[in-house]
Every structure is written in structure tokens, then in C-alpha cells.
Design a protein around this motif. Structure first.
Motif, short mmCIF file in Angstrom:
data_model
loop_
_atom_site.label_atom_id
_atom_site.label_comp_id
_atom_site.label_asym_id
_atom_site.label_seq_id
_atom_site.Cartn_x
_atom_site.Cartn_y
_atom_site.Cartn_z
N SER A 685 0.86 -1.20 0.00
CA SER A 685 0.00 0.00 0.00
C SER A 685 0.89 1.24 0.00
N PRO A 686 1.05 1.89 -1.14
CA PRO A 686 1.89 3.09 -1.19
C PRO A 686 1.41 4.19 -0.25
N GLU A 687 0.11 4.24 0.03
CA GLU A 687 -0.41 5.30 0.90
C GLU A 687 0.11 5.16 2.33
N GLU A 688 0.51 3.92 2.74
CA GLU A 688 0.98 3.70 4.11
C GLU A 688 2.50 3.71 4.21
N ALA A 689 3.21 4.17 3.18
CA ALA A 689 4.67 4.14 3.16
C ALA A 689 5.30 5.33 3.85
N GLY A 690 4.51 6.26 4.39
CA GLY A 690 5.08 7.46 5.00
C GLY A 690 5.97 7.17 6.19
N PRO A 691 5.52 6.45 7.23
CA PRO A 691 6.38 6.21 8.41
C PRO A 691 7.65 5.43 8.09
N PRO A 692 7.58 4.30 7.35
CA PRO A 692 8.85 3.62 7.04
C PRO A 692 9.78 4.47 6.19
N LEU A 693 9.23 5.36 5.34
CA LEU A 693 10.08 6.22 4.53
C LEU A 693 10.83 7.20 5.43
N LYS A 694 10.15 7.76 6.40
CA LYS A 694 10.82 8.70 7.30
C LYS A 694 11.90 8.00 8.11
N LEU A 695 11.64 6.72 8.53
CA LEU A 695 12.65 5.97 9.26
C LEU A 695 13.88 5.71 8.39
N ALA A 696 13.65 5.35 7.13
CA ALA A 696 14.77 5.11 6.23
C ALA A 696 15.57 6.39 6.00
N GLN A 697 14.88 7.53 5.88
CA GLN A 697 15.59 8.79 5.70
C GLN A 697 16.42 9.13 6.93
N ALA A 698 15.87 8.82 8.10
CA ALA A 698 16.62 9.10 9.32
C ALA A 698 17.87 8.23 9.40
N ARG A 699 17.72 6.95 9.01
CA ARG A 699 18.89 6.07 9.00
C ARG A 699 19.94 6.56 8.00
N ALA A 700 19.47 7.03 6.86
CA ALA A 700 20.40 7.55 5.86
C ALA A 700 21.12 8.79 6.36
N ASP A 701 20.40 9.64 7.10
CA ASP A 701 21.04 10.84 7.65
C ASP A 701 22.13 10.45 8.64
N GLU A 702 21.87 9.40 9.44
CA GLU A 702 22.89 8.95 10.38
C GLU A 702 24.14 8.46 9.65
N VAL A 703 23.94 7.73 8.57
CA VAL A 703 25.08 7.23 7.80
C VAL A 703 25.86 8.39 7.20
N VAL A 704 25.16 9.37 6.61
CA VAL A 704 25.85 10.51 6.00
C VAL A 704 26.61 11.30 7.05
N ALA A 705 25.98 11.48 8.22
CA ALA A 705 26.66 12.23 9.28
C ALA A 705 27.90 11.50 9.76
N GLY A 706 27.80 10.19 9.94
CA GLY A 706 28.96 9.43 10.37
C GLY A 706 30.08 9.49 9.35
N MET A 707 29.76 9.36 8.09
CA MET A 707 30.78 9.41 7.05
C MET A 707 31.40 10.80 6.97
N LYS A 708 30.57 11.86 7.18
CA LYS A 708 31.09 13.24 7.12
C LYS A 708 32.08 13.48 8.24
N ALA A 709 31.78 12.93 9.43
CA ALA A 709 32.71 13.12 10.55
C ALA A 709 34.05 12.46 10.26
#
Length: 755
Positions: A685-709
Motif C-alpha cells: 500500500s503506497p499510501e501507508e509508506a510514510g512512516p517507514p520512509l521517514k525511518l529510512a531517511q533518518a537512518r540515511a542521515d545517520e550514515v551521512v553524518a557518520g561518514m562526514k565526521a
């Protein structure tokens, strides 16, 4: 009355005539029995002669013939002589015979004979009997007794018997050689009759029974002598009989045409095709016979099992053993081997031919059953191919020779697979060079060592392991300390100077002692440049720069992956806006169809972006881990070359390698899991993909931040390295200036001395 009876006697002429007839009858019986016995013996002679000449039976059959003839002759004597002579001949019967041939006697002869046996009881009867006796006495005098007998049977038998006896006598006189030979045959001689045709079957000379393999063909060869007085028959015929009772005949094939004076025999051949059952046959040609020959079908001998007893050479260190062999058996070089065969039938002989050496190997039959044999292969120094031919006690051989292929296993050189770890192609004079890999040999290592050579100097040998001699594999190799000193003197073994070339070679040998020459195997030469610590640091700094540039590319790709997730969010917002469109537009047919198509494309694009982001994350995790391992290798190389500092190790390990490992092993796998969950929800159900998408974006931000450091720490370290490189340049310029100053001073002093 009793006086009258006792005084009466049979008339003498009557009594004499009756008695004479009795003797004539007995004489007739004797003559007839003699004729019958002579007839039996004469016929038996010719029948036995014909039987013996035609079939040449064995002595047992000839004895049976004699017994049969004796029984028949005894039967004739009993029937025609003893049984008759033993019978009583009453006077009344004899008198009756005479009266039948002489009717003129009336009944007076019988009456007189009976009165003589039963005298009259009164005077009247006596008077009557006496009168009859006087009359018969006169009449019987002229009666012939020969008329009582029928001479034809006796004469016929006597004539035939006489002819037979005469023929036997004539045969004995005219052909004394044949008669004497027949007497020898009747005396159980085994010599065959001399014939015009003389046949010989070479395959059946020793025995009338020949064993052949079941379902095999057999070629019969018959020789007909043409040496005078023998001559070849017009044809030779085979007459065979099967156990089932079936019979048949066929002619043999004449081989060429033999000529008297040039050849001794005329050959004939016949092929029995695929004999499946026992077969009896006779060979007939002219007046010659070869009878009761037999082909007996038996199974072929075969090899049931093969075992090889081996005594191994000393260099292998193996105990003697015996094992079941395959058709192709591998045996180590130098092994003394004895082959032992078990067969399915008792053997008469075995022939083992070594095709490789072109010689026949001596064989020995073992045991009373004669179903086992052995032969010595000697010392195995090359591949051997032995062809084994078995002949059993029936004279049958195996169809094809059994082939035993012995392949020699050449002792291989030791395997040396060694490399170095924790150093590169440049080392300092104080370096520690760890060796990794293994040294192995199939039967044990005799010695293993390492040779270090500086430029063209003689190599120096170092041990590479403390394992005992004789082990088959060494995996724990000793690290080489280039700065190590002698255990006794403490003086360094190697005096390395920057600028030299160092080569390391690991070698090993085994205990093989059968051949000449070296048995040493060596690893490829591992070459090093000997450099100063500062030069090595410069090389490592360049590797750090390469790793940093590689990580920058990884970081940029990760940032791009994060942007893919942002685009998925933008597509979702666009979808929500289109869902809130006016109802009148939604009710238009064409507009609705176009909107559905756009949604499907948007969904497919988002799905592809999620998949691409997940694939990128997996790839970047491996690449990031590779960069971390690269920095770890730099740290290990610093340590092995003894140029590490605590500050530098902390910078490389704590600030770069360990954070990179955390990003690759923890943060990125979490991002992969979040993307997998997002894909699952989006497919349902694409309409219910909002919460898992935000979680994936948060995980990606953590990876980018760690690599930047980590990237920032790399840049700081690079600045530090640049400063150090600048200081090295200043030091180098000072050294060069100092060397130039010294050189100028030397030149000036030299000029002063020359002046």
C-alpha cells in the motif's frame, strides 16, 4: 494169479527196439545242442568282429560282449541239451512214436510195453498178451527207427554251424594277421584296427573329452593320413548328439588338397558355433571312425579379486600393508609390490606378461584349492601394465587377459605457498616481516628454511618454523625480524642500509632418496626496497591520500542515495495533492484515465528508487569496509616497520578505521533493513509508506553524518601530513646544504694542498 504175473516178461525184440530208440533220441538231442552252440558261437564271432571293427569299443564293452555270448551259449546248452536230457523217456511214449511211423504194428507194440510194466492177472489175458508179443516181435524187427526223426532241422542247424565254423577257419587261414589282431582285441588290447583310412583329431589325442567355454565356438581339426597304405577319404562327416536327444550330421570342410609324397596328412575342419550345452559326436570318414568324442561346456575362469601387498621405501615412513586393488592402482615410487589374485575356478597355470617390460613374470599357485596365485612386481620404478592369462584345470582360458594397470606415483616436490602480510614492497632496516601460507609434502617435510639476500651478497638462512621434522604440513610460519641479533653474540645478522634490495625466498625439501639431484622446492622471490622511516612514511601518506579520495567518492554516492529517498517523499506529496483534486475533474472519463497512468508511473519510479537505494547501500557498505581495512593495513605496516607512534596510531585507528567499521557494520545494515521494510510496505500500500520512509531517511542521515565526521578527520590528518611533509622538505634541504658545504670545504682544502 501172482505166479502168473511174476513170470511174464516183455518180449526181448520189443524191449531192445524201445531201448535203442531211447538212445537215438538222446543222441539227437546231443547233436542238435552241439549244432545250436556252434551256431551261436559262429554268429557271435562274426557279430563281435563286425562290432569291434566298426566301433572299436572300449575294453569294458568288449567284456560285456563276451559275457553276453557266454550267457547266450549257456542258454542254448540248457534249452537244447540239459533240459532235454534231464527229462524221462517212458517206454509207452517211445512205443507210440514207433507205431505212428509203422501203422502195421497196430497197437501191439504199446500193448506189449504196457504188459511188461503191468503184467496180466489171469491165464486168458496172459495167453492173449503172449500171442500179441510174438506177433509184434516178428513185425518190429523190420521197423526203421530213423523214420521217427525229422532230419531237416538238425541238418539245417548243422549245416549253418558248419558253414560258420568253416568261414571262421578260412578267415583264420587266409587272413592270419587280422584274425590274430582280433584275438588281441578280444584279449582287451587297446590297439586300434589297421584301416585304409586313418583319422586323428589332435585336440582329442589325450582324452575323448574336451572342455570349452560355454557360448564359445570350437574349431575341430581332423587329420587323415595319406602315407601308404593309408589314403584320404572322399569326405569326413560329423554326427553329433545333444543331451536333449537331438541328433544331426554335417560334413567337414576339406582344407586344400594334400599330395602323397609331399604331405603326410589331409586336413579337415569343422566349426562348432557358440556351443551352449554338452555335445557328443563321432567323426566318420571311409572305414575309419572316431567315436564318442565329447565337448563339455564349462564356465571360463575369471579374476574374483586382486590385492597388492606393498613394502614401502624408507623415505615414505609407511608400514607394509596389503589392500584390494582396482583395475588401475596407484603405488608410490620405489615400493616393492606383490600381486595376489583370487579366481573363480581352480587353475592349472597362470601367465602374467608385463607389457611395459616385455617379459613374463614368474607366478606361483597358492593353496590346495589352486584358486589363488601371486607374482612379484618388483620395485615400482615406472608405470606397469600386466596382462594376466588364466587357464583352469579344464584347459579353458579367460576370453581376454585381465589387465592390471599399476601407475607409479612420482614423489612430488614439497609445496611452498608463502607470502608476506603487514608489509609492502618497501621496508625499513628495523622491520618485522610476517610470513603467511604453508609448506607441505605428501609424506613429510625434511627441512624448511628462509633465505634472505641483500643485493648480490650470499644469502643468509633463517628457520621458518619450530615444528618437528617429518610433519606433512606447516602452517604456523615464523616472522622474520630484520633487526634481530645473534643469540650468542647479540650482533645483528643483517646490516641493512636504505637503498639496498632485499629478497626473501622460502624453501623446503623432503626425505626422498631414490634419485639423484636436489629435491628442494622454493617459493617465488619476494623483493623489498630498503628505505628510511621518513621515506616509508611518505609512501604510506600517499596511500592514505588515495584512500581518502576513494572515501570521498563513497561519501558523494551516499549523499546521492539520500537524495533518492527525498525524491520518493516528493512523489508522495504530489500523489496526495492529486488525490485532493476537485470532484468534477475526477468525474471526467479521459482525465481519470490519464491520472491513473500517471500514478502507476509514479509508483513504479518510487519502487525503482527504493530498490536502487538499497543496492547502493549494500555496495557502499562493502566499499567503506574496504577503506577501513586499508587504514588498518597502514597501521600494521607502521607497527611492523617499527615507525609507529601512539598519536599516529590513535589518529588512524580511533579517528578513522574504527568509525568507518561502525558505519559499514552497524549503520549501513540498519539502513538496509529500513529500506527493505519500506519496499515491503510500498508494494502492499503506497499510501501507508510514510512512516517507514521517514525511518529510512533518518537512518540515511545517520550514515551521512557518520561518514562526514570521518571525512573531516581525514582532512585534518591530511593537513597534518602536509605539515610533516613540509618539515621533511626543510630537513632534506638542510641536509643537502650541509653536504654541499662539506664538499666545497673538501675541494678548497684539496686545492690548497695541490698549490
Amino acid at each position: 494169479m501172482s505166479t502168473i504175473a511174476s513170470n511174464y516178461r516183455m518180449p526181448r525184440p520189443v524191449a531192445r527196439k524201445v531201448s535203442r530208440l531211447r538212445w537215438l533220441v538222446r543222441g539227437y538231442v546231443v547233436l542238435e545242442s552241439i549244432a545250436v552252440v556252434a551256431l551261436i558261437l559262429g554268429l557271435s564271432f562274426w557279430l563281435a568282429l563286425a562290432l569291434d571293427w566298426s566301433f572299436e569299443p572300449r575294453p569294458a564293452i568288449r567284456i560285456a560282449v563276451w559275457v553276453l555270448v557266454a550267457l547266450v551259449a549257456g542258454w542254448g546248452l540248457w534249452k537244447y541239451l540239459f533240459s532235454r536230457l534231464g527229462r524221462a523217456l517212458p517206454a509207452e511214449s517211445l512205443a507210440l512214436l514207433i507205431e505212428r511211423q509203422h501203422p502195421e504194428l497196430g497197437d501191439g507194440l504199446v500193448t506189449s510195453v504196457q504188459a511188461g510194466r503191468q503184467p496180466p492177472t489171469d491165464a486168458f489175458e496172459r495167453k492173449l498178451v503172449e500171442t500179441t508179443g510174438e506177433r509184434v516181435s516178428e513185425a518190429v524187427r523190420g521197423a526203421s527207427l530213423w523214420s521217427v526223426f525229422k532230419p531237416r532241422p538238425l541238418v539245417g542247424k548243422a549245416l549253418v554251424a558248419g558253414l560258420l565254423l568253416t568261414s571262421i577257419g578260412s578267415f583264420a587261414m587266409l587272413n592270419q594277421q587280422a584274425f590274430g589282431f582280433w584275438l588281441q582285441r578280444m584279449n582287451l588290447s587297446t590297439a586300434p584296427w589297421p584301416r585304409t583310412v586313418q583319422l586323428t583329431a589332435p585336440a582329442f589325442v589325450d582324452s575323448p573329452i574336451r572342455s570349452i567355454a560355454r557360448n564359445d565356438s570350437f574349431e575341430l581339426e581332423v587329420l587323415a593320413s595319406i602315407v601308404a597304405p593309408q589314403e584320404a577319404p572322399d569326405y569326413v562327416e560329423i554326427r553329433y548328439r545333444l543331451a536333449s536327444g537331438e541328433r544331426g550330421r554335417d560334413r567337414m570342410v576339406q582344407v586344400g588338397r594334400a599330395l602323397p609324397g609331399r604331405d603326410k596328412y589331409q586336413k579337415y575342419r569343422y566349426q562348432f558355433e557358440e556351443v551352449t550345452r554338452d555335445l557328443e559326436f563321432d567323426v566318420i570318414g571311409g572305414d575309419a571312425r572316431l567315436r564318442d568324442l565329447k565337448l563339455r561346456t564349462v564356465s571360463r575362469p575369471a579374476v574374483a579379486s586382486v590385492s597388492i601387498a606393498c613394502e614401502y621405501p624408507d623415505y615414505l615412513g609407511l608400514a607394509p600393508t596389503s589392500f584390494a586393488s582396482r583395475v588401475r592402482q596407484e603405488i608410490p615410487e620405489g615400493t616393492h609390490a606383490v600381486c595376489i589374485l583370487q579366481t573363480t575356478k581352480p587353475l592349472a597355470r597362470v601367465r602374467a606378461f608385463d607389457a611395459s617390460e616385455q617379459q613374463v613374470l614368474p607366478t606361483t599357485l597358492v593353496g590346495d584349492s589352486r584358486q589363488s596365485c601371486q607374482f612379484d612386481l618388483g620395485s615400482i620404478t615406472t608405470d606397469r601394465l600386466v596382462q594376466i592369462e588364466l587357464t583352469d584345470t579344464d584347459g579353458v582360458t579367460n576370453r581376454e587377459p585381465y589387465r592390471l594397470n599399476v601407475a607409479m606415483i612420482t614423489d612430488a616436490l614439497p609445496e611452498v605457498s608463502v607470502s608476506v602480510r603487514g608489509v609492502s614492497t618497501a621496508v625499513t632496516p628495523e622491520a618485522m616481516v610476517p610470513l603467511v601460507g604453508f609448506v607441505s609434502d605428501d609424506y613429510g617435510i625434511n627441512a624448511a628454511w628462509c633465505e634472505l639476500q641483500i643485493n648480490q651478497q650470499p644469502p643468509i638462512r633463517y628457520p621458518v618454523s619450530d615444528r618437528p621434522v617429518g610433519v606433512r604440513k606447516i602452517t604456523r610460519l615464523t616472522a622474520l625480524d630484520l633487526a634481530a641479533g645473534d643469540a650468542e653474540t647479540g650482533v645483528r645478522k643483517l646490516r641493512l642500509v636504505p637503498g639496498q634490495k632485499l629478497a626473501i625466498t622460502v624453501s623446503a625439501d623432503d626425505a626422498y632418496n631414490l634419485g639423484e639431484g636436489s629435491r628442494i622446492a622454493s617459493s617465488p622471490r619476494i623483493a623489498f626496497d630498503v628505505v628510511t622511516p621518513s621515506e616509508l612514511r611518505a609512501l604510506l601518506e600517499r596511500r592514505e591520500l588515495g584512500l581518502r579520495q576513494r572515501f570521498e567518492a563513497i561519501y558523494e554516492k551516499m549523499v546521492g542515495t539520500r537524495e533518492l529517498l527525498s525524491r520518493i517523499e516528493d512523489d508522495s506529496s504530489t500523489q496526495q495533492t492529486s488525490d485532493q483534486a476537485p470532484d468534477d475533474e475526477a468525474q471526467e472519463g479521459n482525465g481519470l484515465a490519464g491520472e491513473n497512468i500517471t500514478d502507476r508511473r509514479r509508483h513504479e519510479r518510487s519502487r525503482l528508487r527504493i530498490t536502487g537505494a538499497r543496492q547502493n547501500t549494500t555496495q557502499l557498505a562493502y566499499e567503506t569496509l574496504g577503506v577501513a581495512e586499508g587504514f588498518d593495513e597502514i597501521v600494521v605496516e607502521l607497527v611492523n616497520n617499527r615507525i609507529d607512534t601512539e598519536e599516529l596510531k590513535n589518529r588512524l585507528e580511533s579517528d578513522i578505521s574504527e568509525p568507518l567499521g561502525e558505519v559499514a557494520n552497524q549503520l549501513m545494515p540498519q539502513l538496509e533493513i529500513a529500506l527493505g521494510d519500506l519496499r515491503t510496505v510500498f508494494d502492499k500500500s503506497p499510501e501507508e509508506a510514510g512512516p517507514p520512509l521517514k525511518l529510512a531517511q533518518a537512518r540515511a542521515d545517520e550514515v551521512v553524518a557518520g561518514m562526514k565526521a570521518v571525512l573531516d578527520r581525514m582532512l585534518e590528518l591530511e593537513s597534518y601530513n602536509e605539515l610533516v611533509e613540509l618539515l621533511r622538505g626543510i630537513v632534506k634541504e638542510q641536509d643537502e646544504l650541509r653536504q654541499d658545504t662539506r664538499q666545497q670545504q673538501k675541494n678548497k682544502l684539496r686545492n690548497l694542498l695541490e698549490d
